[in-house]
Structure formats: structure tokens, C-alpha cells
Write an enzyme that holds these catalytic residues in place. Structure first.
Site: not given
Lengths: 384, 384
Positions: B83, B207, B209, B328, B332
Site C-alpha cells: 500500500c 478506506s 476500494i 478514509k 485509497h
């Protein structure tokens, strides 16, 4: 820029390593390189890998391998450029030291391909090509190279057998490399009975699916301590790209990225092709060899295969290639290969290549390709 | 080392971009950054991405995106750190310019997650964890964070509602960010009816997709031409790692990599936490926020949540975070996020953050994490 030297090299044998995981292979190569460099501390670790996510369900190799090495805490990142991922990791290691921010970093290339079916590997390798305009139509990576080889043969009036010297040379050199996958010579006679993979590419023209890892320790030249006598200087580091899809290239028979990347590297190192004593090129398929020799300036257009026929690629030839077996016979564990090439080039310059030693080797070039010559990553090494 | 400046920023809205491919998103962000920088040439492009292979069947993004941008030929490579891939690409761009080899490079982070089922994405995200010792046992990435949040709540005597200020702050800030995914505020009252994702992590703590791309143009500070007044200096670039598997950490409630990476960055930039005017942290799950605030030196151990309760994270607070919505509420898109964070931090220092402008912002920190705080990539920006 700081001068960057290779002060340690390490490698695992290239095999079907069913008893070792990806992280174990990587750490085996790293520990060998650290021992060779007489180092036990690193500022950073850069990992080259293409397919760990697709084949073993693991991304995040930087931290994973640093952790397994017992060096959790250091900077660690992964680089990817398809089959050129290993070269990309060398590139990052070079920049990290050249920038002056770090004194000593390690580079490791690793790939684990033999725990899954060949069909899964084939699907993975197709991700080096253009997914939406090539792979989505069902063409595999070997088939793209087959199209290229067929066209090359047509344009330059060649037959399959003209490519045989490349495999014969690679297998002959691998005989003396304990890290190579294949330890058997091949002959022109065998070519008549060889299995076809994707016409006109036969097993003779293809590198194997395999596992392996190779590593380097890089350090500032001013900071060599006791490693001076065996250190090898990185005189050039250059990357160039081409269109990914073959059909998007004006001239598919000319590897533009290889030309660009080689020319940038020659300028940085202040050398000409004639100065290169060893050329570790990316012979993933035998068609790539003559095209690389041409685009890198060693042969005129369409004449690369004659360098094989005339013995110019042999250890005592004008441009020795695949001196430890190349991708064809040492093996091609995808993301590891670009690091193996630099390990072998450095070994030649150190004069430690044993029976395969190229006489008077002072300048060596290693070239890692991603895709069908799409990304070309060139490093030129010098022994002072 | 050469001084490195951000001379252009670009971003796509974070959305479910069903009408745009991964390469189109990347190029949209790159073109915006090039326009912003008044540049039409680049020496290199570095791409941050985690899951294109697993989710869209495409690796080799470096060359692919350079090609799509019409700049085929330039150096182009992909970086991955789970990430934190976007932060890794910024790191590479920084080193390439800092080394002195290049004048101007671009960095782009991109992720396309919404063309496949959530189950496929969940399996992909688990590759940020330890595949053989965590994911192989069936635990998902959100579940690992849930274990951590449960333990944190137990140790420090907290309840779910104590984390609510982080989501409320993020959503409030996203209201004024046209690039953010969510444009609706959330309230403490809604928390009572929120859906659970992985107990105790609710939708409020997670957060989304999503798809998106963000880009930077980096240039040598000595080479700014007309970009001087809006240029932002990169005063620090630092990476650190921790054990990948949570069970391998001596103290799972302390993000060691965040601490190490922050401390290295503070030393490079010669600042203290108190000097940081904006902190774009990696609020992938709300548990990460207090733990990051603690390990980075803004709160004592176990007290990070009180910074939310006491309003210290607000735009006019002591340490404004998630100023444009954070992971959030801006969203993300995994490999893009680390670049979005730097884009937003630079926007704050330029004074171009509109209604969300942090007053007198001179020093900003962006921190991109891979895994459960396993890889921490920190950049500190300064406006001269």
C-alpha cells in the site's frame, strides 16, 4: 554524483527449487553477497521481481526479504520492469549510492516460478506485453517472439538453423558454471529433432522456467575498505523504453530501447562498442540475441546471426556473450536474471570466471530487457 | 546531493472509474502535472502500483505508461511496497534527481481496483501481509488491522466510538476536495447504525476500494525556470521497515517503521514534530491514525485517539491530518495514495488548498505505509 562500486556478489544455483521458498532463495543470495563483501550492515535493500504476486500470492517483497535477512528496519523496496526487474533493482541501487545518501546497499533479484503450472507461468509472462491489445487477444509472450523471429527470418532470408550457434555457445559455457541450470552441451544435429514451442521458436531457442536469486552489494568507491582489489566500478547505468505492443512499433525488427539505452551507457562510460570485452545480453529467446547485437552496435542490421556462425560470440571471440550460460542455459528466473547478468559480468572483470574466463576483460556490459525489448536497462562495468 | 523540488502536481478524481483504464488514469494525472509544471519533456517516469498484475493482468507499467503518454523512449520503472507503492515511487524520483543524473522526472501512482469483485481485491490486499504465515491461514488484511485495533482498545481502555473523530474529520475535509471520493459528512450519531466490516472495524473505520492516479513533476532546485514561486522543496526522504507478520513483532502496538522513518526524516530536514504544520498520514483504517501519531512523535503512547477528541487534528488544530479527506474520504487507490498525499501536502504549502487551507503552512509531512505499518515512507516538504 558519487562513484559506485560492486563490492560483493552472490547467487543461488538456478534450479527447480521445490525445497526453498522465494524469501529463502533471496536471503541465500544476499548472505553470499554480504560474505563476499565482508559486510554485515546495509543502508537499504532493493528487490527485483516480476511475478511473486501472481505465482506465489506475495507482494511487498522489500520488507519481507529485509525481515527474513534479519535486517528489518532498513529501507527496502521492490522494482519491476517485467523480465527486466533485476536490472531495475540494480538501477535503483546505483542511484541510491550515486546520490550520496547511502554508503552501502544491496540489490537482490529473485523469482520462484516452478511451484505452479506452466499455464499459470505463461499467463504471468504475458503481463510483460500489452494486456489490453496483445494478451487479451490470447497471444502468449513466446508467440510474440515467434512472430518477430518469423519476420526476421523472412526479411533477412534466414532459416531456424542459423540461430543454432547461440544455444550451442550458451550451453557450452554453462558446462563450467556450477550455478547454471543446464549442464549438458547441445549440438547442431539435435536441432533436427528438437520440440517446437511456438513455431519457429523451438526448445533450442527458449530459456527455461526456473527458480533462482542473485545479489550485489554496492558501495561508494571512496569507501571500499579492504574490498578495493576485487571491486568493480559501475561506469554507466541507463534505461530506455519502447512501445510495449509490437504492432505499435514503426520498425519491429529494430530494438529502439536497446539502441537508446546502449548509447546512453556508452556516453556515460566514455566507451565504444569495440571497447566492450564481455556482453551479457538478454537471450530469453534466440531471436533476441542478434537483434540486441545489432541495436547495441556490434553488428549491422540483419547480420547479428553471422556473429554466431563466425564464432565472434565465443569466449575468445570479438564479443563474448552468455559467458556463464546466459538466459538460455544458466536459466532465466525472470526478476533475478538482470542481477545474475551483473554478477557474471563482475566475475569476469575480477578474473574469477575459471575455465570461462574471457582473457583481458576490463570492460563488461550487462543488459536486462523487459518485454520484447520494450525496457532496456544497461550497466557498464569497469575494472580499474 | 542535489536539492529536489516539486514543480508540478496532478491528480484524477478518486472514483469508481469504470470508463477509464489504468493507463488512461495514469496519463490523465501525468498530463495535469506536466501542465502545472509548464514542462513537456521528462528524463524519467517512476510508477507506483501494487496490484495491476493481480487485478488487471498487466505488469510492466513503467514502459506502458511512458508509451501511453507519448514519451516512449524515456527511462520508466515501477516501484512496489504494498500500500506504500506510491511513496516508493516518490522515493525513487527523489533519488534520481538528487543523484544529479537527471534534471526533471515524473512520479505517478495509479491503481484500478473496481473492475473486479471485492473478493479478488481482498485476496490481492492480503499480499501486503506475510503470505506464508498470515494470508495462508485465511486472514484478510482488514482482519489483521481488526486484531490490532481490538488489542489497542483493550490495552488503553478504549471503545469504538473513541475513534470516530478521525472519520468525522476526514469526511468534513473531503467535502471541499473535488478530487475526493466521498462528498458527505458523517456524524457520531451514524456510528450507532454503521455496518461492521471486521469487528471492531466498521465502515466508519475503513478506506474505500476505488480507482485513481496522482502525479508529481520533480526538478532540480537550481533548475526551476518560471516555477520558482510555486515550487516546494523536498527536505527529507526516508524509508524504514518492520517485521511483516504482526506475530513477529516484539510490540505490535508500536509502529517501529513509522518511528524510524519519521526520525530519519526529521534529522534530514532538521525539524522536530512541533515544526510540522500538515501531516498527511496513512489512515487506511482508523486504528492506523493514532498509532502513526504516536510513533511519529505527536502523541504519547496510547494517547493518539485523544488528539481526535480534542480537535488537535482539525485544519486549525495542532497537527492537521487528512486535510483533503485522507485515505478514509479522499479514497485509497492503493498504489496511488502515496502520491496523492504528497500532492495534497504540496498544495497546502503552495497555499492553494482553498477552504481547507491550513493557515501559515510552511512544513508538511506525507507518510505512506505498506502493510500494517510494515514499510513507512516519509517525505517532508518545505516552502522556502
Amino acid at each position: 554524483m558519487q562513484n559506485v562500486s560492486i563490492v560483493g556478489v552472490g547467487q543461488t544455483p538456478v534450479r527447480e527449487h521445490w525445497d526453498k521458498s522465494l524469501r529463502e532463495l533471496a536471503v541465500e543470495a544476499l548472505l553470499a553477497a554480504l560474505r563476499d563483501a565482508h559486510k554485515d550492515q546495509l543502508d537499504a535493500i532493493y528487490v527485483g521481481n516480476m511475478l511473486s504476486g501472481e505465482l506465489t500470492g506475495q507482494e511487498h517483497l522489500g520488507a519481507l526479504i529485509a525481515d527474513q535477512l534479519g535486517m528489518s528496519g532498513v529501507e527496502a523496496l521492490k522494482l519491476e520492469a517485467a523480465c527486466g526487474a533485476g536490472g531495475a533493482a540494480v538501477r535503483m541501487g546505483y542511484l541510491a549510492v550515486a546520490s550520496g545518501q547511502f554508503d552501502t546497499v544491496a540489490v537482490v533479484g529473485v523469482e520462484k516460478m516452478t511451484d505452479v503450472s506452466n499455464a499459470v507461468v505463461t499467463a504471468g509472462l504475458a503481463m510483460a506485453a500489452d494486456g489490453e491489445y496483445e494478451a487479451a487477444n490470447g497471444i502468449s509472450f513466446v508467440a510474440l517472439n515467434a512472430l518477430l523471429m518469423r519476420r526476421y527470418m523472412y526479411e533477412y532470408d534466414l532459416v531456424e538453423e542459423d540461430f543454432a550457434p547461440f544455444a550451442i555457445n550458451a550451453h557450452a559455457n554453462a558446462l563450467n558454471n556450477p550455478y547454471a541450470m543446464f549442464h549438458r552441451s547441445v549440438t547442431r544435429e539435435q536441432l533436427k529433432h528438437v520440440k517446437m514451442v511456438s513455431d519457429p521458436i523451438s526448445l533450442f531457442d527458449s530459456s527455461p522456467i526456473c527458480d533462482g536469486a542473485a545479489a550485489l552489494v554496492l558501495s561508494r568507491k571512496e569507501n571500499l575498505n579492504g574490498n578495493g582489489p576485487r571491486a568493480v566500478h559501475i561506469a554507466a547505468s541507463a534505461v530506455a523504453t519502447d512501445a510495449v505492443a509490437l504492432h505499435d512499433r514503426m520498425d519491429p525488427l529494430w530494438l529502439k530501447a536497446v539502441e537508446l539505452s546502449s548509447q546512453k551507457a556508452y556516453a556515460q562510460a566514455r566507451v565504444q562498442p569495440a571497447d566492450i570485452d564481455v556482453f551479457e545480453l538478454h537471450d530469453a529467446f534466440s531471436i533476441v540475441t542478434p537483434m540486441s547485437l545489432e541495436a547495441a552496435g556490434f553488428a549491422a542490421r540483419g547480420t547479428g546471426v553471422y556473429m554466431g556462425r563466425d564464432g565472434e560470440i565465443a569466449l575468445n571471440g570479438r564479443v563474448p556473450i552468455s559467458t556463464m550460460g546466459g538466459l538460455k542455459a544458466r536459466g532465466h528466473p525472470i526478476g533475478a536474471t538482470g542481477v545474475y547478468q551483473v554478477v557474471e559480468a563482475a566475475t569476469q572483470l575480477r578474473g574469477e570466471a575459471g575455465p570461462n574466463q574471457v582473457p583481458n576483460a576490463h570492460v563488461a556490459m550487462a543488459q536486462s530487457l523487459g518485454g520484447v525489448g520494450t525496457t532496456a536497462i544497461t550497466h557498464i562495468l569497469k575494472k580499474d
